[in-house]
Design a protein around this motif. Structure first.
Motif, PDB file in Angstrom:
ATOM      1  N   GLY A 152       0.794  -1.222   0.000  1.00  0.00           N
ATOM      2  CA  GLY A 152       0.000   0.000   0.000  1.00  0.00           C
ATOM      3  C   GLY A 152       0.825   1.269   0.000  1.00  0.00           C
ATOM      4  N   GLU A 153       0.353   2.247   0.749  1.00  0.00           N
ATOM      5  CA  GLU A 153       0.957   3.575   0.753  1.00  0.00           C
ATOM      6  C   GLU A 153       2.176   3.680   1.661  1.00  0.00           C
ATOM      7  N   ARG A 154       2.620   2.561   2.173  1.00  0.00           N
ATOM      8  CA  ARG A 154       3.822   2.591   3.014  1.00  0.00           C
ATOM      9  C   ARG A 154       5.064   2.928   2.206  1.00  0.00           C
ATOM     10  N   VAL A 155       5.001   2.785   0.881  1.00  0.00           N
ATOM     11  CA  VAL A 155       6.154   3.047   0.027  1.00  0.00           C
ATOM     12  C   VAL A 155       5.643   3.718  -1.252  1.00  0.00           C
ATOM     13  N   THR A 156       6.434   4.642  -1.814  1.00  0.00           N
ATOM     14  CA  THR A 156       6.027   5.303  -3.046  1.00  0.00           C
ATOM     15  C   THR A 156       6.124   4.332  -4.222  1.00  0.00           C
ATOM     16  N   ARG A 157       5.422   4.643  -5.293  1.00  0.00           N
ATOM     17  CA  ARG A 157       5.461   3.784  -6.478  1.00  0.00           C
ATOM     18  C   ARG A 157       6.878   3.685  -7.025  1.00  0.00           C
ATOM     19  N   THR A 158       7.587   4.818  -7.037  1.00  0.00           N
ATOM     20  CA  THR A 158       8.949   4.829  -7.569  1.00  0.00           C
ATOM     21  C   THR A 158       9.873   3.947  -6.738  1.00  0.00           C
ATOM     22  N   SER A 159       9.785   4.074  -5.412  1.00  0.00           N
ATOM     23  CA  SER A 159      10.645   3.270  -4.540  1.00  0.00           C
ATOM     24  C   SER A 159      10.283   1.792  -4.650  1.00  0.00           C
ATOM     25  N   PHE A 160       8.994   1.481  -4.737  1.00  0.00           N
ATOM     26  CA  PHE A 160       8.578   0.083  -4.904  1.00  0.00           C
ATOM     27  C   PHE A 160       9.227  -0.512  -6.148  1.00  0.00           C
ATOM     28  N   ASN A 161       9.148   0.210  -7.270  1.00  0.00           N
ATOM     29  CA  ASN A 161       9.727  -0.288  -8.520  1.00  0.00           C
ATOM     30  C   ASN A 161      11.231  -0.483  -8.393  1.00  0.00           C
ATOM     31  N   GLU A 162      11.917   0.534  -7.881  1.00  0.00           N
ATOM     32  CA  GLU A 162      13.380   0.484  -7.773  1.00  0.00           C
ATOM     33  C   GLU A 162      13.825  -0.628  -6.840  1.00  0.00           C
ATOM     34  N   TRP A 163      13.173  -0.752  -5.707  1.00  0.00           N
ATOM     35  CA  TRP A 163      13.614  -1.732  -4.713  1.00  0.00           C
ATOM     36  C   TRP A 163      13.252  -3.154  -5.129  1.00  0.00           C
ATOM     37  N   LEU A 164      12.108  -3.317  -5.814  1.00  0.00           N
ATOM     38  CA  LEU A 164      11.767  -4.657  -6.284  1.00  0.00           C
ATOM     39  C   LEU A 164      12.763  -5.112  -7.353  1.00  0.00           C
ATOM     40  N   LEU A 165      13.166  -4.201  -8.231  1.00  0.00           N
ATOM     41  CA  LEU A 165      14.176  -4.527  -9.240  1.00  0.00           C
ATOM     42  C   LEU A 165      15.529  -4.825  -8.589  1.00  0.00           C
ATOM     43  N   LYS A 166      15.827  -4.117  -7.501  1.00  0.00           N
ATOM     44  CA  LYS A 166      17.082  -4.390  -6.784  1.00  0.00           C
ATOM     45  C   LYS A 166      17.040  -5.765  -6.125  1.00  0.00           C
ATOM     46  N   MET A 167      15.874  -6.191  -5.668  1.00  0.00           N
ATOM     47  CA  MET A 167      15.749  -7.528  -5.104  1.00  0.00           C
ATOM     48  C   MET A 167      16.011  -8.584  -6.178  1.00  0.00           C
ATOM     49  N   GLN A 168      15.631  -8.290  -7.418  1.00  0.00           N
ATOM     50  CA  GLN A 168      15.963  -9.205  -8.504  1.00  0.00           C
ATOM     51  C   GLN A 168      17.461  -9.193  -8.776  1.00  0.00           C
ATOM     52  N   ALA A 169      18.064  -8.008  -8.772  1.00  0.00           N
ATOM     53  CA  ALA A 169      19.507  -7.901  -8.993  1.00  0.00           C
ATOM     54  C   ALA A 169      20.297  -8.602  -7.893  1.00  0.00           C
ATOM     55  N   ASP A 170      19.735  -8.623  -6.692  1.00  0.00           N
ATOM     56  CA  ASP A 170      20.388  -9.273  -5.551  1.00  0.00           C
ATOM     57  C   ASP A 170      20.038 -10.754  -5.459  1.00  0.00           C
ATOM     58  N   SER A 183      -6.312  -9.319 -17.474  1.00  0.00           N
ATOM     59  CA  SER A 183      -5.673  -8.269 -18.283  1.00  0.00           C
ATOM     60  C   SER A 183      -6.181  -6.876 -17.929  1.00  0.00           C
ATOM     61  N   ALA A 184      -6.592  -6.688 -16.697  1.00  0.00           N
ATOM     62  CA  ALA A 184      -7.120  -5.395 -16.264  1.00  0.00           C
ATOM     63  C   ALA A 184      -6.022  -4.334 -16.325  1.00  0.00           C
ATOM     64  N   PRO A 185      -6.291  -3.192 -16.940  1.00  0.00           N
ATOM     65  CA  PRO A 185      -5.270  -2.139 -17.080  1.00  0.00           C
ATOM     66  C   PRO A 185      -4.683  -1.672 -15.742  1.00  0.00           C
ATOM     67  N   ASP A 186      -5.529  -1.573 -14.697  1.00  0.00           N
ATOM     68  CA  ASP A 186      -5.024  -1.100 -13.410  1.00  0.00           C
ATOM     69  C   ASP A 186      -4.080  -2.116 -12.778  1.00  0.00           C
ATOM     70  N   LYS A 187      -4.312  -3.408 -13.000  1.00  0.00           N
ATOM     71  CA  LYS A 187      -3.430  -4.444 -12.459  1.00  0.00           C
ATOM     72  C   LYS A 187      -2.110  -4.470 -13.220  1.00  0.00           C
ATOM     73  N   LEU A 188      -2.179  -4.251 -14.528  1.00  0.00           N
ATOM     74  CA  LEU A 188      -0.944  -4.169 -15.320  1.00  0.00           C
ATOM     75  C   LEU A 188      -0.141  -2.945 -14.913  1.00  0.00           C
ATOM     76  N   GLU A 189      -0.837  -1.842 -14.655  1.00  0.00           N
ATOM     77  CA  GLU A 189      -0.153  -0.618 -14.229  1.00  0.00           C
ATOM     78  C   GLU A 189       0.538  -0.811 -12.888  1.00  0.00           C
ATOM     79  N   ASP A 190      -0.047  -1.644 -12.031  1.00  0.00           N
ATOM     80  CA  ASP A 190       0.541  -1.902 -10.714  1.00  0.00           C
ATOM     81  C   ASP A 190       1.589  -3.011 -10.750  1.00  0.00           C
ATOM     82  N   SER A 191       1.876  -3.542 -11.946  1.00  0.00           N
ATOM     83  CA  SER A 191       3.013  -4.447 -12.109  1.00  0.00           C
ATOM     84  C   SER A 191       4.268  -3.589 -12.290  1.00  0.00           C
ATOM     85  N   VAL A 192       5.348  -4.144 -12.813  1.00  0.00           N
ATOM     86  CA  VAL A 192       6.606  -3.391 -12.943  1.00  0.00           C
ATOM     87  C   VAL A 192       7.078  -3.414 -14.391  1.00  0.00           C
TER      88      VAL A 192
END
Length: 208
Positions: A152-170, A183-192
């Protein structure tokens, strides 16, 4: 990824009361393994699961640490790697008795606190992944939009994206392509969306 020893450390800290516990009291649960206990403590402090007192003499288990302990203990493939002794076994019994009553309230409380670091995000994201995977039988392919919405709102969208990608890099999570169930657009938007590989809709925990 949290180690077997770190789970035992979290459990010991919880069993001792969880707040303002002297380091020596926790380390005494690991006779002859003080160095390993100190190393585990340092990693858990860095991850935001444990908080040090100002004088560094006492430890407190944070809400993120409680959720990390919960997700680790209920994970299907978790098992202790060595004989744990009566104190740890009894602590585990006490934990199951207590969380059988207040597990949902814990999850609700944890959702209120803002995530301020990658290491704290890592602990919370893994806890969210494990809980969603267990509750909804995702077979280890958890939709990223579900993790984002769970945090939820505990983390910004930008930080969520960056940190989730870093978890993949790690090498903690593998982010996989595909599409969401409707295939709901809002669910795709909330993916990375990645710059190189495009849209990633699912996360898979990498086991070691």
């Amino acid at each position: 990824m949290v180690t077997n020893f770190e789970v035992r450390f979290l459990l010991a800290l919880w069993d001792l009361g969880g707040a303002d516990i002297r380091k020596g009291s926790v380390n005494s649960r690991f006779s002859g393994k003080t160095a390993a206990a100190n190393a585990a403590c340092a990693r858990l402090v860095e991850a935001g699961a444990v908080k040090n007192s100002q004088d560094s003499r006492c430890l407190t288990l944070t809400d993120a640490g409680k959720l990390l302990l919960e997700s680790s203990l209920v994970r299907d493939k978790f098992e202790f790697e060595a004989q744990i002794g009566a104190k740890t076994a009894n602590a585990l019994l006490n934990w199951f008795r207590a969380t059988n009553v207040d597990r949902r309230s814990l999850s609700d409380r944890v959702k209120e606190a803002e995530i301020s670091s990658y290491h704290e995000f890592q602990a919370v994201a893994l806890a969210s992944y494990d809980r969603l995977n267990s509750e909804f039988n995702f077979d280890r392919l958890v939709p990223i939009y579900r993790i984002r919405r769970d945090i939820g709102e505990r983390v910004t969208r930008t930080s969520f994206n960056e940190w989730l990608l870093k978890m993949q890099a790690d090498s903690i999570l593998q982010l996989l392509e595909g599409t969401v169930e409707d295939s709901a657009p809002d669910k795709l938007e909330d993916s990375v969306m990645t710059k190189v590989s495009g849209l990633r809709c699912y996360a898979k925990r990498i086991t070691t």
